[in-house]
Motif scaffolding. Structure first.
Motif, PDB file in Angstrom:
ATOM      1  N   ALA A   1     -43.489 -22.957  68.095  1.00  0.00           N
ATOM      2  CA  ALA A   1     -44.720 -22.782  67.318  1.00  0.00           C
ATOM      3  C   ALA A   1     -44.631 -23.461  65.960  1.00  0.00           C
ATOM      4  O   ALA A   1     -45.637 -23.842  65.378  1.00  0.00           O
ATOM      5  N   LEU A   2     -43.412 -23.635  65.461  1.00  0.00           N
ATOM      6  CA  LEU A   2     -43.228 -24.279  64.156  1.00  0.00           C
ATOM      7  C   LEU A   2     -43.298 -25.802  64.234  1.00  0.00           C
ATOM      8  O   LEU A   2     -43.545 -26.471  63.233  1.00  0.00           O
ATOM      9  N   LEU A   3     -43.078 -26.376  65.396  1.00  0.00           N
ATOM     10  CA  LEU A   3     -42.987 -27.827  65.531  1.00  0.00           C
ATOM     11  C   LEU A   3     -44.218 -28.591  65.052  1.00  0.00           C
ATOM     12  O   LEU A   3     -44.076 -29.613  64.395  1.00  0.00           O
ATOM     13  N   PRO A   4     -45.450 -28.157  65.365  1.00  0.00           N
ATOM     14  CA  PRO A   4     -46.600 -28.966  64.949  1.00  0.00           C
ATOM     15  C   PRO A   4     -46.959 -28.848  63.466  1.00  0.00           C
ATOM     16  O   PRO A   4     -47.900 -29.482  63.014  1.00  0.00           O
ATOM     17  N   MET A   5     -46.219 -28.065  62.719  1.00  0.00           N
ATOM     18  CA  MET A   5     -46.552 -27.883  61.304  1.00  0.00           C
ATOM     19  C   MET A   5     -46.416 -29.193  60.537  1.00  0.00           C
ATOM     20  O   MET A   5     -45.511 -29.977  60.765  1.00  0.00           O
ATOM     21  N   THR A   6     -47.329 -29.407  59.632  1.00  0.00           N
ATOM     22  CA  THR A   6     -47.271 -30.573  58.762  1.00  0.00           C
ATOM     23  C   THR A   6     -47.136 -30.092  57.326  1.00  0.00           C
ATOM     24  O   THR A   6     -47.470 -28.955  57.008  1.00  0.00           O
ATOM     25  N   ARG A   7     -46.707 -30.985  56.461  1.00  0.00           N
ATOM     26  CA  ARG A   7     -46.550 -30.640  55.055  1.00  0.00           C
ATOM     27  C   ARG A   7     -47.932 -30.526  54.409  1.00  0.00           C
ATOM     28  O   ARG A   7     -48.748 -31.414  54.548  1.00  0.00           O
ATOM     29  N   PRO A   8     -48.177 -29.444  53.703  1.00  0.00           N
ATOM     30  CA  PRO A   8     -49.471 -29.300  53.018  1.00  0.00           C
ATOM     31  C   PRO A   8     -49.663 -30.395  51.955  1.00  0.00           C
ATOM     32  O   PRO A   8     -48.696 -30.951  51.440  1.00  0.00           O
ATOM     33  N   ALA A   9     -50.896 -30.660  51.637  1.00  0.00           N
ATOM     34  CA  ALA A   9     -51.218 -31.665  50.628  1.00  0.00           C
ATOM     35  C   ALA A   9     -50.774 -31.191  49.249  1.00  0.00           C
ATOM     36  O   ALA A   9     -50.728 -29.980  48.987  1.00  0.00           O
ATOM     37  N   PRO A  10     -50.457 -32.108  48.342  1.00  0.00           N
ATOM     38  CA  PRO A  10     -50.103 -31.718  46.977  1.00  0.00           C
ATOM     39  C   PRO A  10     -51.194 -30.855  46.347  1.00  0.00           C
ATOM     40  O   PRO A  10     -52.382 -31.098  46.548  1.00  0.00           O
TER      41      PRO A  10
ATOM     42  N   GLU B   1     -32.943 -31.054  44.332  1.00  0.00           N
ATOM     43  CA  GLU B   1     -34.027 -31.214  43.364  1.00  0.00           C
ATOM     44  C   GLU B   1     -35.233 -31.890  44.023  1.00  0.00           C
ATOM     45  O   GLU B   1     -36.384 -31.576  43.716  1.00  0.00           O
ATOM     46  N   GLU B   2     -34.975 -32.785  44.965  1.00  0.00           N
ATOM     47  CA  GLU B   2     -36.063 -33.465  45.676  1.00  0.00           C
ATOM     48  C   GLU B   2     -36.899 -32.463  46.485  1.00  0.00           C
ATOM     49  O   GLU B   2     -38.132 -32.501  46.458  1.00  0.00           O
ATOM     50  N   ARG B   3     -36.234 -31.553  47.189  1.00  0.00           N
ATOM     51  CA  ARG B   3     -36.968 -30.558  47.978  1.00  0.00           C
ATOM     52  C   ARG B   3     -37.713 -29.571  47.080  1.00  0.00           C
ATOM     53  O   ARG B   3     -38.845 -29.197  47.362  1.00  0.00           O
ATOM     54  N   LEU B   4     -37.063 -29.142  46.007  1.00  0.00           N
ATOM     55  CA  LEU B   4     -37.730 -28.233  45.078  1.00  0.00           C
ATOM     56  C   LEU B   4     -38.942 -28.908  44.445  1.00  0.00           C
ATOM     57  O   LEU B   4     -39.997 -28.289  44.273  1.00  0.00           O
ATOM     58  N   SER B   5     -38.802 -30.169  44.118  1.00  0.00           N
ATOM     59  CA  SER B   5     -39.915 -30.930  43.550  1.00  0.00           C
ATOM     60  C   SER B   5     -41.077 -31.007  44.542  1.00  0.00           C
ATOM     61  O   SER B   5     -42.244 -30.870  44.161  1.00  0.00           O
TER      62      SER B   5
ATOM     63  N   PRO C   1     -48.145 -25.854  42.559  1.00  0.00           N
ATOM     64  CA  PRO C   1     -47.805 -26.035  41.139  1.00  0.00           C
ATOM     65  C   PRO C   1     -47.700 -24.732  40.343  1.00  0.00           C
ATOM     66  O   PRO C   1     -47.053 -24.691  39.309  1.00  0.00           O
ATOM     67  N   GLN C   2     -48.330 -23.666  40.820  1.00  0.00           N
ATOM     68  CA  GLN C   2     -48.285 -22.371  40.130  1.00  0.00           C
ATOM     69  C   GLN C   2     -47.036 -21.556  40.499  1.00  0.00           C
ATOM     70  O   GLN C   2     -46.841 -20.465  39.979  1.00  0.00           O
ATOM     71  N   ALA C   3     -46.229 -22.077  41.402  1.00  0.00           N
ATOM     72  CA  ALA C   3     -45.099 -21.305  41.921  1.00  0.00           C
ATOM     73  C   ALA C   3     -44.069 -21.009  40.840  1.00  0.00           C
ATOM     74  O   ALA C   3     -43.813 -21.815  39.955  1.00  0.00           O
ATOM     75  N   ARG C   4     -43.501 -19.813  40.964  1.00  0.00           N
ATOM     76  CA  ARG C   4     -42.353 -19.432  40.140  1.00  0.00           C
ATOM     77  C   ARG C   4     -41.178 -19.343  41.094  1.00  0.00           C
ATOM     78  O   ARG C   4     -41.285 -18.773  42.179  1.00  0.00           O
ATOM     79  N   PHE C   5     -40.054 -19.911  40.684  1.00  0.00           N
ATOM     80  CA  PHE C   5     -38.882 -19.974  41.551  1.00  0.00           C
ATOM     81  C   PHE C   5     -37.804 -19.021  41.065  1.00  0.00           C
ATOM     82  O   PHE C   5     -37.545 -18.919  39.871  1.00  0.00           O
TER      83      PHE C   5
END
Length: 105
Positions: free
Chosen positions: A37-46, A65-69, A76-80
């Motif tokens: 079920a996870l396979l067809p997932m795409t990356r959401p738009a910025p 850092e690349e993945r976190l970016s 953009p509102q995310a707190r990590f």
């Protein structure tokens, strides 16, 4: 059963036991269908996630850092909350750290 399901190499022994038991109790068809079920997932738009998001992660080489970016671009509102000394199974390894992160949100 797989000896070290994803992320158990750095898990506390009691966490590893719980996760192995969960994997052993999961029917193979259920596990396979869940992964398929996870396979067809795409990356959401910025900037597609505009709501506040709390991302609680175990500090690991996977979260470069690349993945976190990339996550920051999507939400953009995310707190990590990056947590050292825990495994992928963070809620089992450090439930108080998870509770603290949520309470501070």
């Amino acid at each position: 059963i797989q000896q070290n399901p994803f992320g158990l190499e750095s898990a506390r022994p009691e966490t590893a036991t719980i996760v192995r038991q969960m994997f052993a109790a999961t029917l193979q068809d259920t596990a396979t269908q869940s992964l398929e079920a996870l396979l067809p997932m795409t990356r959401p738009a910025p900037a597609s996630v505009r709501e506040p998001v709390l991302v609680i992660l175990a500090q690991s080489p996977f979260w470069s850092e690349e993945r976190l970016s990339a996550l920051r671009q999507i939400a953009p509102q995310a707190r990590f909350s990056l947590n050292a000394g825990v495994s992928h199974w963070l809620p089992l390894d450090a439930p108080q750290a998870v509770a603290d992160a949520v309470q501070h949100e």
